[in-house]
Design an enzyme around this catalytic site. Structure first.
Site, PDB file in Angstrom:
ATOM      1  N   TYR A 136      20.331 -51.236 -98.483  1.00 52.40           N
ATOM      2  CA  TYR A 136      18.985 -51.061 -99.328  1.00 52.40           C
ATOM      3  C   TYR A 136      19.627 -51.489-101.000  1.00 52.40           C
ATOM      4  CZ  TYR A 136      15.199 -48.859-101.456  1.00 52.40           C
ATOM      5  OH  TYR A 136      13.840 -48.671-102.426  1.00 52.40           O
ATOM      6  N   LYS A 140      17.814 -54.619-102.943  1.00 53.57           N
ATOM      7  CA  LYS A 140      17.306 -54.192-104.437  1.00 53.57           C
ATOM      8  C   LYS A 140      18.032 -54.759-105.730  1.00 53.57           C
ATOM      9  CE  LYS A 140      13.706 -51.938-103.035  1.00 53.57           C
ATOM     10  NZ  LYS A 140      12.290 -52.323-103.224  1.00 53.57           N
TER      11      LYS A 140
END
Length: 229
Positions: A136, A140
């Site tokens: 993640y 991002k």
């Protein structure tokens, strides 16, 4: 912000962004993989999987009056970089490649409508990682720097690109995490206020501001809490 398309509008921050846009008088295309899960009276529902190029192209053809693209759709699988590669790829497919696909498809639409704006909902995890967040955080970080690059590439058509960063919001995605959580309604208000003000980054909360500031320091200071001697 007269006509907007919001991805992942069926829940969490995306739903509240759509609600706030409707409250501000905008026409809203609310996009979700399953439009039957949308609960947004007054919005125009669109079935959209941002990892499906045909679906993205169809959305751009349908919503040809959009002057604000809100890329909110994202996933968190909990994958680590040395663990399940399918999970890593899935996060990159949605959080980076899917978001980029949306911008590529809608850039000509925005240009035709005067330039408009793109909002990419990223995370404080663009700027750090913690145990279990590997995929993640990487996706991002890519999303954040994608916004920086797109801002330059779209400047010629007068399209504003705004990147959004926050810690925990009270959504389904963070249901398993402890800690103070922001109201998604508050997040939506701060994001749209920032877009209207011309902000290139909206750092929603103090936690995210602290993380961003830490990048100028020795990383050992920030990561000491996770690393053993």
């Amino acid at each position: 912000m007269t006509t907007a398309l919001v991805t992942g509008a069926n829940r969490g921050i995306g739903r509240h962004l759509a609600l706030e846009l409707l409250a501000r008088g905008a026409t809203v295309y609310a996009a979700a993989r399953r439009p039957d899960t949308l609960d947004l009276p007054g919005a125009k529902a669109i079935a959209l999987d941002i990892t499906d190029p045909a679906a993205v192209a169809a959305a751009a053809d349908l919503a040809g009056d959009v002057d604000l693209l809100v890329n909110n759709a994202g996933i968190s699988t909990g994958a680590t970089l040395l663990g399940d590669l399918d999970g890593v790829r899935a996060e990159m497919d949605v959080n980076f490649w899917g978001t980029l696909s949306m911008v590529r498809a809608f850039a000509p639409v925005l240009a035709a409508n005067g330039g408009g704006a793109v909002v990419n909902v990223s995370s404080a995890l663009s700027w750090f990682a913690y145990p279990g967040s590997g995929a993640y955080a990487v996706s991002k970080a890519a999303n954040w720097n994608m916004s920086n690059a797109l801002r330059l590439e779209l400047a010629g058509q007068r399209t504003q690109v705004t990147s959004v960063h926050l810690g925990l919001a009270d959504t389904d995605m963070t249901a398993g995490f402890d800690g103070d959580k922001l109201s998604p309604a508050v997040v939506a208000t701060r994001v749209l206020d920032g877009v209207e003000a011309g902000d290139l980054e909206v750092v929603v909360d103090d936690w995210s501001a602290m993380v961003k500031a830490s990048l100028a320091k020795d990383p050992r200071e920030f990561y000491a809490q996770f690393l053993t001697a």
